[in-house]
Motif scaffolding. Structure first.
Motif, short mmCIF file in Angstrom:
data_model
loop_
_atom_site.label_atom_id
_atom_site.label_comp_id
_atom_site.label_asym_id
_atom_site.label_seq_id
_atom_site.Cartn_x
_atom_site.Cartn_y
_atom_site.Cartn_z
N THR A 240 0.78 -1.06 -0.13
CA THR A 240 -0.24 0.10 0.06
C THR A 240 0.95 1.27 -0.02
N GLU A 241 0.45 2.32 -0.67
CA GLU A 241 1.50 3.49 -0.70
C GLU A 241 1.46 3.98 0.66
N THR A 242 0.84 3.79 1.65
CA THR A 242 1.00 4.40 2.86
C THR A 242 2.20 3.78 3.46
N ASN A 243 2.57 2.45 3.33
CA ASN A 243 3.45 1.84 3.73
C ASN A 243 4.91 2.49 2.90
N ALA A 244 4.97 2.65 1.85
CA ALA A 244 6.24 3.29 1.00
C ALA A 244 6.22 4.70 1.69
N LEU A 245 5.30 5.25 2.24
CA LEU A 245 5.58 6.72 2.79
C LEU A 245 6.15 6.46 4.34
N LEU A 246 5.89 5.34 4.95
CA LEU A 246 6.38 5.00 6.47
C LEU A 246 7.79 4.59 6.17
N ILE A 247 8.22 3.95 5.11
CA ILE A 247 9.43 3.88 4.79
C ILE A 247 10.16 4.92 4.41
N LEU A 248 9.84 5.88 3.78
CA LEU A 248 10.39 7.15 3.54
C LEU A 248 10.32 7.87 4.67
N SER A 249 9.53 7.95 5.64
CA SER A 249 9.41 8.98 6.97
C SER A 249 10.82 8.35 7.57
N ALA A 250 10.97 6.88 7.84
CA ALA A 250 11.97 6.56 8.44
C ALA A 250 13.02 6.78 7.83
N VAL A 251 13.55 6.56 6.64
CA VAL A 251 14.64 6.86 5.94
C VAL A 251 15.11 8.50 6.14
N THR A 252 14.00 9.16 6.22
CA THR A 252 14.24 10.63 6.36
C THR A 252 14.54 11.07 7.69
N GLN A 253 14.02 10.31 8.86
CA GLN A 253 14.45 10.67 10.17
C GLN A 253 15.89 10.20 10.58
N VAL A 254 16.32 9.02 10.08
CA VAL A 254 17.60 8.54 10.20
C VAL A 254 18.48 9.17 9.73
N ASP A 255 18.34 9.65 8.28
CA ASP A 255 19.32 10.49 7.78
C ASP A 255 19.40 11.96 8.35
N ARG A 256 18.36 12.59 8.55
CA ARG A 256 18.49 13.91 9.20
C ARG A 256 18.95 13.97 10.41
N THR A 257 18.68 12.86 11.20
CA THR A 257 19.42 12.83 12.58
C THR A 257 20.72 12.76 12.74
N ASN A 258 21.07 11.75 11.60
CA ASN A 258 22.53 11.61 11.57
C ASN A 258 23.33 12.96 10.34
N LYS A 259 22.39 13.97 10.12
CA LYS A 259 23.15 14.94 9.04
C LYS A 259 23.37 14.37 7.74
N ARG A 260 22.72 13.45 7.36
CA ARG A 260 23.24 12.89 5.83
C ARG A 260 22.22 13.23 4.95
N LEU A 261 22.43 13.16 3.54
CA LEU A 261 21.50 13.30 2.67
C LEU A 261 20.63 11.96 2.67
N LEU A 262 19.38 12.44 2.05
CA LEU A 262 18.45 11.08 2.24
C LEU A 262 18.86 9.85 1.34
#
Length: 135
Positions: free
Chosen positions: A15-37
């Motif tokens: 489902t598309e919402t699952n893809a958005l959950l993955i994106l949210s997780a990637v975004t949170q981890v990468d931004r926390t670590n000050k890295r590009l998505l």
């Protein structure tokens, strides 16, 4: 790693919402670590000669699956911009010209390229429109 990527793709495609959950997780981890998505995935793609074709195929398939679920242009642009800053076009050219030719890889990189070109064309159109309105 292959199994993890396969599971993420299945989850994202369910489902598309699952893809958005993955994106949210990637975004949170990468931004926390000050890295590009998507920096971890891009690191693997950038290893080119050392990356197994199946892993590369799974990564680009995951990118395409997540990108296709994004409902707005700004988020889509943010992700493709981060990927491009990390060498996505160089990776695309490498894998599209790599011998022997792998049809699945070519298909997935071509899907990414079509989406990127559409976004770039849209951004140029909007900028031209804004420039026109200012005159």
């Amino acid at each position: 790693m292959k199994t993890s990527l396969k599971l993420l793709i299945v989850f994202a495609e369910y489902t598309e919402t699952n893809a958005l959950l993955i994106l949210s997780a990637v975004t949170q981890v990468d931004r926390t670590n000050k890295r590009l998505l998507w920096s971890n995935a891009m690191k693997i793609l950038n290893e080119m000669d050392n990356s197994a074709s199946e892993v590369v195929l799974l990564i680009i398939t995951l990118f395409n699956t997540v990108l296709s679920a994004i409902p707005d242009q700004d988020t889509f642009y943010d992700i493709t911009d981060a990927l491009e800053k990390q060498g996505m076009q160089r990776c695309t050219q490498y894998y599209l010209t790599k011998k022997p030719i792998e049809a699945d890889l070519i298909e997935q990189f071509s899907i990414y390229d079509v989406n990127f070109v559409e976004l770039y064309s849209y951004c140029v159109f909007v900028q031209d429109l804004l420039d026109f309105r200012q005159h």
